[in-house]
Design a protein around this motif. Structure first.
Motif, PDB file in Angstrom:
ATOM      1  N   UNK A   1      57.667  23.340  37.738  1.00 32.30           N
ATOM      2  CA  UNK A   1      58.258  22.032  37.450  1.00 32.30           C
ATOM      3  C   UNK A   1      59.139  21.584  38.619  1.00 32.30           C
ATOM      4  N   UNK A   2      59.024  20.301  38.944  1.00 30.33           N
ATOM      5  CA  UNK A   2      59.821  19.720  40.027  1.00 30.33           C
ATOM      6  C   UNK A   2      61.301  19.720  39.662  1.00 30.33           C
ATOM      7  N   UNK A   3      62.147  19.921  40.679  1.00 28.55           N
ATOM      8  CA  UNK A   3      63.579  19.825  40.417  1.00 28.55           C
ATOM      9  C   UNK A   3      63.960  18.346  40.329  1.00 28.55           C
ATOM     10  N   UNK A   4      64.831  18.029  39.403  1.00 30.03           N
ATOM     11  CA  UNK A   4      65.249  16.641  39.197  1.00 30.03           C
ATOM     12  C   UNK A   4      66.090  16.139  40.382  1.00 30.03           C
ATOM     13  N   UNK A   5      65.843  14.884  40.739  1.00 28.54           N
ATOM     14  CA  UNK A   5      66.631  14.263  41.812  1.00 28.54           C
ATOM     15  C   UNK A   5      67.139  12.901  41.356  1.00 28.54           C
ATOM     16  N   UNK A   6      68.278  12.496  41.905  1.00 35.24           N
ATOM     17  CA  UNK A   6      68.819  11.171  41.609  1.00 35.24           C
ATOM     18  C   UNK A   6      69.220  10.471  42.886  1.00 35.24           C
ATOM     19  N   UNK A   7      69.138   9.143  42.840  1.00 37.31           N
ATOM     20  CA  UNK A   7      69.571   8.330  43.970  1.00 37.31           C
ATOM     21  C   UNK A   7      71.002   7.828  43.697  1.00 37.31           C
ATOM     22  N   UNK A   8      71.917   8.219  44.570  1.00 34.79           N
ATOM     23  CA  UNK A   8      73.313   7.785  44.469  1.00 34.79           C
ATOM     24  C   UNK A   8      73.619   6.943  45.700  1.00 34.79           C
ATOM     25  N   UNK A   9      74.301   5.837  45.495  1.00 38.56           N
ATOM     26  CA  UNK A   9      74.615   4.960  46.626  1.00 38.56           C
ATOM     27  C   UNK A   9      76.069   4.495  46.529  1.00 38.56           C
ATOM     28  N   UNK A  10      76.801   4.693  47.617  1.00 44.53           N
ATOM     29  CA  UNK A  10      78.146   4.126  47.712  1.00 44.53           C
ATOM     30  C   UNK A  10      77.978   2.688  48.190  1.00 44.53           C
ATOM     31  N   UNK A  11      78.456   1.754  47.379  1.00 46.77           N
ATOM     32  CA  UNK A  11      78.254   0.331  47.657  1.00 46.77           C
ATOM     33  C   UNK A  11      79.212  -0.134  48.763  1.00 46.77           C
ATOM     34  N   UNK A  12      79.003  -1.358  49.301  1.00 46.33           N
ATOM     35  CA  UNK A  12      79.810  -1.805  50.445  1.00 46.33           C
ATOM     36  C   UNK A  12      81.328  -1.759  50.202  1.00 46.33           C
ATOM     37  N   UNK A  13      81.772  -1.989  48.963  1.00 47.73           N
ATOM     38  CA  UNK A  13      83.221  -1.920  48.690  1.00 47.73           C
ATOM     39  C   UNK A  13      83.739  -0.490  48.838  1.00 47.73           C
ATOM     40  N   UNK A  14      82.942   0.484  48.433  1.00 49.39           N
ATOM     41  CA  UNK A  14      83.342   1.883  48.577  1.00 49.39           C
ATOM     42  C   UNK A  14      83.465   2.286  50.040  1.00 49.39           C
ATOM     43  N   UNK A  15      82.534   1.779  50.862  1.00 47.00           N
ATOM     44  CA  UNK A  15      82.582   2.066  52.303  1.00 47.00           C
ATOM     45  C   UNK A  15      83.816   1.385  52.910  1.00 47.00           C
ATOM     46  N   UNK A  16      83.990   0.091  52.628  1.00 46.22           N
ATOM     47  CA  UNK A  16      85.117  -0.662  53.199  1.00 46.22           C
ATOM     48  C   UNK A  16      86.463  -0.097  52.760  1.00 46.22           C
ATOM     49  N   UNK A  17      86.550   0.412  51.555  1.00 48.32           N
ATOM     50  CA  UNK A  17      87.818   0.922  51.032  1.00 48.32           C
ATOM     51  C   UNK A  17      88.083   2.378  51.425  1.00 48.32           C
ATOM     52  N   UNK A  18      87.218   2.945  52.227  1.00 47.02           N
ATOM     53  CA  UNK A  18      87.461   4.301  52.720  1.00 47.02           C
ATOM     54  C   UNK A  18      87.283   5.374  51.658  1.00 47.02           C
ATOM     55  N   UNK A  19      86.357   5.137  50.720  1.00 44.67           N
ATOM     56  CA  UNK A  19      86.160   6.070  49.605  1.00 44.67           C
ATOM     57  C   UNK A  19      84.939   6.972  49.776  1.00 44.67           C
ATOM     58  N   UNK A  20      84.301   6.907  50.962  1.00 42.53           N
ATOM     59  CA  UNK A  20      83.056   7.665  51.158  1.00 42.53           C
ATOM     60  C   UNK A  20      83.262   9.169  50.936  1.00 42.53           C
TER      61      UNK A  20
END
Ligand code: DAT
Ligand code: MG
Length: 151
Positions: A1-20
Motif C-alpha cells: 500500500x502506498x504511503x499517504x501524502x498531503x499537500x501543505x502550502x504556506x500562503x503569501x501572508x505566512x511568507x510575508x509575516x515571517x512564519x515559514x
C-alpha cells in the motif's frame, strides 16, 4: 500500500509575516516526513485549478488574487494518516474558530488570510502534489528518526 501524502502550502501572508520556519516546524516536530519543499510564485491558472471546486463562490476572485499576491511555500508531507492529522494541526478554516494550539488558531485572525493550506483527502493530496510539483522535485529519502517514531 502506498504511503499517504498531503499537500501543505504556506500562503503569501505566512511568507510575508515571517512564519515559514514556525509553520514547517509544526509538521516536522509532529513526526511527518518532508518529501518536497519550494518557494514559488504561483501563476493565476494554477491557483484557479487548485481551487477549482470553489470557482462559483463569491470570494473566488479574491482568493485567487490573494494566493497569487506573493510567493508561497509548497510542501509535500508523508506518513500514515497525514492528511487528517495535518488538517487538525492547521485548524478550522476561519481562524477565529480555530482552536488554540493549531496553526490558524495561534497565528491568524481572518478566513481570507488564514496562512496555510492542507489537502482535505488522500485523493486530493495526490492531485495537489501532482499539480504543484514537477517530476523529480520530490525527494526519495528515509529519516533516521523513523524507527523512533514508528514501532
Ligand atoms: P480550507 O482551506 O480550510 O480547506 P476551503 O477549502 O473551504 O477551506 O476553502 C479554501 C480557502 O478559500 C480557505 O482557506 C479560505 C477561502 N475561503 C473559504 N471560505 C471562505 C469564505 N466564506 N470567505 C472568504 N474566503 C473563504
Ligand atoms: Mg480546502
Amino acid at each position: 500500500k502506498e504511503v499517504e501524502q498531503t499537500y501543505i502550502m504556506i500562503k503569501p501572508d505566512g511568507v510575508q509575516r515571517g512564519l515559514v520556519g514556525e509553520i514547517i516546524s509544526r509538521f516536522e516536530k509532529k513526526g511527518f516526513l518532508l518529501k518536497g519543499l519550494k518557494l514559488f510564485q504561483c501563476p493565476k491558472d494554477l491557483a484557479q485549478e487548485h481551487y477549482k471546486d470553489l470557482k462559483e463562490r463569491p470570494f473566488f476572485p479574491n482568493l485567487i488574487d490573494y494566493i497569487t499576491s506573493g510567493p508561497v511555500v509548497c510542501m509535500a508531507w508523508e506518513g500514515d494518516g497525514v492528511v487528517a492529522s495535518a488538517r487538525k494541526l492547521i485548524g478550522a478554516t476561519n481562524p477565529l474558530q480555530a482552536e488554540p494550539g493549531t496553526i490558524r488558531g495561534d497565528l491568524a485572525v481572518q478566513t481570507g488570510r488564514n496562512v496555510v493550506h492542507g489537502s482535505d483527502s488522500p485523493d486530493n493530496g495526490k492531485r495537489e502534489i501532482g499539480l504543484w510539483f514537477k517530476e523529480g522535485e520530490l525527494a526519495q529519502w528515509e529519516s533516521v528518526q523513523t524507527p523512533w517514531l514508528i514501532e
